[in-house]
Scaffold this active site. Sequence first.
Site, PDB file in Angstrom:
ATOM      1  CD  GLU A   1       3.975   3.563   5.605  1.00 26.61           C
ATOM      2  OE1 GLU A   1       4.348   4.673   6.002  1.00 26.61           O
ATOM      3  OE2 GLU A   1       2.859   3.084   5.911  1.00 26.61           O
TER       4      GLU A   1
ATOM      5  CB  THR B   1       1.781   7.787   8.158  1.00 25.84           C
ATOM      6  OG1 THR B   1       1.970   6.568   7.449  1.00 25.84           O
ATOM      7  CG2 THR B   1       3.108   8.521   8.222  1.00 25.84           C
TER       8      THR B   1
ATOM      9  CG  HIS C   1       1.615   2.732   2.006  1.00 23.01           C
ATOM     10  ND1 HIS C   1       0.395   2.430   1.442  1.00 23.01           N
ATOM     11  CD2 HIS C   1       1.375   3.612   2.998  1.00 23.01           C
ATOM     12  CE1 HIS C   1      -0.548   3.104   2.074  1.00 23.01           C
ATOM     13  NE2 HIS C   1       0.014   3.834   3.027  1.00 23.01           N
TER      14      HIS C   1
ATOM     15  CG  ASP D   1       3.949   3.786   9.724  1.00 23.86           C
ATOM     16  OD1 ASP D   1       4.189   2.612   9.402  1.00 23.86           O
ATOM     17  OD2 ASP D   1       3.379   4.595   8.970  1.00 23.86           O
ATOM     18  CG  HIS D   2       0.594   2.073  10.338  1.00 23.44           C
ATOM     19  ND1 HIS D   2       0.472   1.340   9.189  1.00 23.44           N
ATOM     20  CD2 HIS D   2       0.849   3.350   9.934  1.00 23.44           C
ATOM     21  CE1 HIS D   2       0.617   2.127   8.141  1.00 23.44           C
ATOM     22  NE2 HIS D   2       0.863   3.356   8.558  1.00 23.44           N
TER      23      HIS D   2
HETATM   24  C1  GP9 Z   1       2.186   9.016   2.744  1.00 24.40           C
HETATM   25  C2  GP9 Z   1       2.578   7.978   3.704  1.00 24.40           C
HETATM   26  C3  GP9 Z   1       1.458   6.996   3.911  1.00 24.40           C
HETATM   27  O1  GP9 Z   1       2.917  10.162   2.747  1.00 24.40           O
HETATM   28  O2  GP9 Z   1       3.145   8.497   4.831  1.00 24.40           O
HETATM   29  O3  GP9 Z   1       0.610   7.219   4.966  1.00 24.40           O
HETATM   30  P1  GP9 Z   1      -0.314   6.048   5.551  1.00 24.40           P
HETATM   31  O4  GP9 Z   1      -1.272   5.622   4.457  1.00 24.40           O
HETATM   32  O5  GP9 Z   1       0.569   4.920   5.928  1.00 24.40           O
HETATM   33  O6  GP9 Z   1      -1.023   6.644   6.709  1.00 24.40           O
HETATM   34 MN    MN Z   2       2.091   4.588   7.297  1.00 25.73          MN
END
Ligand code: GP9
Ligand code: MN
Length: 428
Positions: free
Chosen positions: A38, A82, A198, A257-258
């Site tokens: 994440e 995500t 996150h 992911d980002h």
């Molecule tokens: C929540 C997690 C966060 O399930 O995958 O998503 P994001 O805020 O990073 O798009």
């Molecule tokens: Mn994410």
Amino acid sequence: KSSQLKPIRKFLNENKVSPDIQYKGVEKGKNVFVIHLESLQQFVIDKKWQGKEITPNLNKLYHDKNTLSFDNFFNQVGQGKTADAEMMLENSLYGLPEGAAMVTDGTTNTFQAAPAILGQKGYTTAAFHGDVPSFWNRDNAYKSFGYDYYFSKQYYDIKPGYVSGYGMKDKIFLRDSMQYIEQLPQPFYAKLITVSNHYPYLISKENTSIKPWDTGDSTVDPYVQTAHYLDQSIGELMQYLKKTGLDKKSVLMLYGDHYGISNNHKPAIAKILGIKGVTNYNLAMFQKVPFMIHAPGLKGGINHNYGGEIDVMPTLMNILGVKTKGTFEFGQDMTAKDFNQIVAFRDGGFVSKKYTKYGGDLYYTATGEQITDETEAQKKEIAKIQDYVNNSLTNSDKIINGDLLRFSDLDWFKKVNKADYDYKKANA
Ligand code: GP9
Ligand code: MN
């Protein structure tokens, strides 16, 4: 109508590459772990803070002789964050210009996703996530993607102190996912979605083993602590895989992911990177995320090709020796000799081997030197890249907005029937 797919097929055919021979099928039949890191950005790799490596375990993996690593791999997400990453990685389709395709179209659309394809080649497929099943509409979209199992929060015995921010703490989540991993018939394809790193980067005292940064931007500073914790959780996972021998039978694919630190934090970014001012070029390069494929015997090394999330599926499928003839993939095998090395950002910006366009500014990718007065020849070259980027995005959007894959009939692939899947836990 199926005729709507014709011009899209034509575009994809014109931009086809021949998959790399060296990697073709080298990990055929192996289990696959897809490890979602994440918000992890590439710049933390090999970086130290107060004399300590931020990600020692990932660094080790990054430099391992059996890890194919990429140092010019970009996230390409839009508002779906995500969810866009998941869409690109498992379908080689872009997220939409607005919203999250997994939410708006994940329930009703037809897909030819990696889990469904692998499922039909004998794999057991499962996704793991330590939060509510409905986040990003995963409980519906995963059915459309053909996941056999989806283990979300209700499958874990959550004790006090187990949850932080967006779900279970990574170390506990990964540890407690293994009871299910152990029961999956092999070969399996298992996606594990971490959450601890996150925003707002919450971390409890007992999980803290590195000091926050000192940029003075309180939104940014704890990022280094949760990133360090995420890395430790990967270290523990690696130990587990070694102990059980699963490491010998599995491919490990890891990706960020980002970004975690958004472009609204330029002074902090400058401090962290140790640069004076932050240009749009710096911000473009700041979109790099880790991408590594590790497997016993895999020919490793750091590949410098410019690629992104859209390219993962073709790259992985080549390594697994799984043919996906006739699917609509907008990415290319990143190890292919003729890989085009064009990374499309969702807003129409791009990074290519030669030119980078970000925030409306043009740069030489290699040096970061801004280009203000292009020659006629350069204008042509850049227009060609821009055309590819625009066509790639709009054709992918047409597929999702029009649910066009329902018209695609492949003789080797059976359409997914969502009614075949049920992720609810018995007695839950
Ligand atoms: C929540 C997690 C966060 O399930 O995958 O998503 P994001 O805020 O990073 O798009
Ligand atoms: Mn994410």
